[in-house]
Design a protein around this motif. Sequence first.
Motif, mmCIF file in Angstrom:
data_model
loop_
_atom_site.group_PDB
_atom_site.id
_atom_site.type_symbol
_atom_site.label_atom_id
_atom_site.label_comp_id
_atom_site.label_asym_id
_atom_site.label_seq_id
_atom_site.Cartn_x
_atom_site.Cartn_y
_atom_site.Cartn_z
ATOM 1 N N SER A 142 13.887 33.861 -23.444
ATOM 2 C CA SER A 142 14.871 33.650 -24.507
ATOM 3 C C SER A 142 15.889 34.787 -24.536
ATOM 4 C CB SER A 142 14.152 33.542 -25.854
ATOM 5 O OG SER A 142 15.071 33.511 -26.908
ATOM 6 N N HIS A 143 15.424 36.018 -24.409
ATOM 7 C CA HIS A 143 16.342 37.173 -24.410
ATOM 8 C C HIS A 143 17.250 37.162 -23.183
ATOM 9 C CE1 HIS A 143 14.868 39.056 -28.023
ATOM 10 N NE2 HIS A 143 13.617 39.075 -27.567
ATOM 11 N N GLN A 144 16.701 36.769 -22.035
ATOM 12 C CA GLN A 144 17.521 36.712 -20.821
ATOM 13 C C GLN A 144 18.622 35.663 -20.956
ATOM 14 O OE1 GLN A 144 14.503 36.088 -17.842
ATOM 15 N NE2 GLN A 144 14.348 38.284 -17.385
ATOM 16 N N GLU A 145 18.288 34.519 -21.564
ATOM 17 C CA GLU A 145 19.306 33.491 -21.807
ATOM 18 C C GLU A 145 20.375 33.997 -22.767
ATOM 19 O OE1 GLU A 145 17.127 30.094 -23.153
ATOM 20 O OE2 GLU A 145 16.237 29.733 -21.185
ATOM 21 N N ALA A 146 19.967 34.732 -23.810
ATOM 22 C CA ALA A 146 20.933 35.283 -24.768
ATOM 23 C C ALA A 146 21.844 36.297 -24.081
ATOM 24 C CB ALA A 146 20.198 35.928 -25.945
ATOM 25 N N ILE A 147 21.284 37.125 -23.211
ATOM 26 C CA ILE A 147 22.093 38.110 -22.469
ATOM 27 C C ILE A 147 23.112 37.387 -21.597
ATOM 28 C CG2 ILE A 147 22.000 39.828 -20.614
ATOM 29 C CD1 ILE A 147 19.317 40.771 -21.836
ATOM 30 N N LYS A 204 30.409 35.133 -22.661
ATOM 31 C CA LYS A 204 31.385 35.231 -23.756
ATOM 32 C C LYS A 204 32.302 36.424 -23.543
ATOM 33 C CE LYS A 204 32.751 33.815 -27.836
ATOM 34 N NZ LYS A 204 33.351 32.517 -28.048
ATOM 35 N N ILE A 205 31.728 37.556 -23.088
ATOM 36 C CA ILE A 205 32.539 38.756 -22.824
ATOM 37 C C ILE A 205 33.534 38.469 -21.717
ATOM 38 C CG2 ILE A 205 32.441 41.096 -21.868
ATOM 39 C CD1 ILE A 205 29.836 41.491 -23.419
ATOM 40 N N SER A 206 33.102 37.798 -20.655
ATOM 41 C CA SER A 206 34.022 37.496 -19.551
ATOM 42 C C SER A 206 35.110 36.519 -19.999
ATOM 43 C CB SER A 206 33.270 36.954 -18.339
ATOM 44 O OG SER A 206 32.683 35.721 -18.652
#
Length: 110
Positions: free
Chosen positions: A88-93, A99-101
């Motif tokens: 879940s954390h890897q998907e959020a990252i 989003k940043i890109s």
Amino acid sequence: MTLRLYGLQSLSRNFCLIGCRMMGNDLGGGAGKGGGTGGTIREAGGTFGKIEAAREEEYIRRLQKQQLKELRRHLSVEINILEKEVRSHQEAIKRHKQKISELAGKSDTD
């Protein structure tokens, strides 16, 4: 002075004898053996005392085996939960980096 030395020698000899007697490992052999008095059967010693001591040891082994099995199961469940959290954390990252890109691409065109 001689009496003191003699007293120390006899005292040390008595401790040696006590230590040898305390180290007996005959469970169920009578009172004071196998961890103290364990009831009237174990105090009496003999065959019944030995059988009772063997049953107690078997019970303890079974209980420890059951506890280890439960601990393994619990740790396995906990590992599965933590692995789900990691995914879940890897998907959020990944989403945040995307989003940043996207934001970086919009600010370059402005």
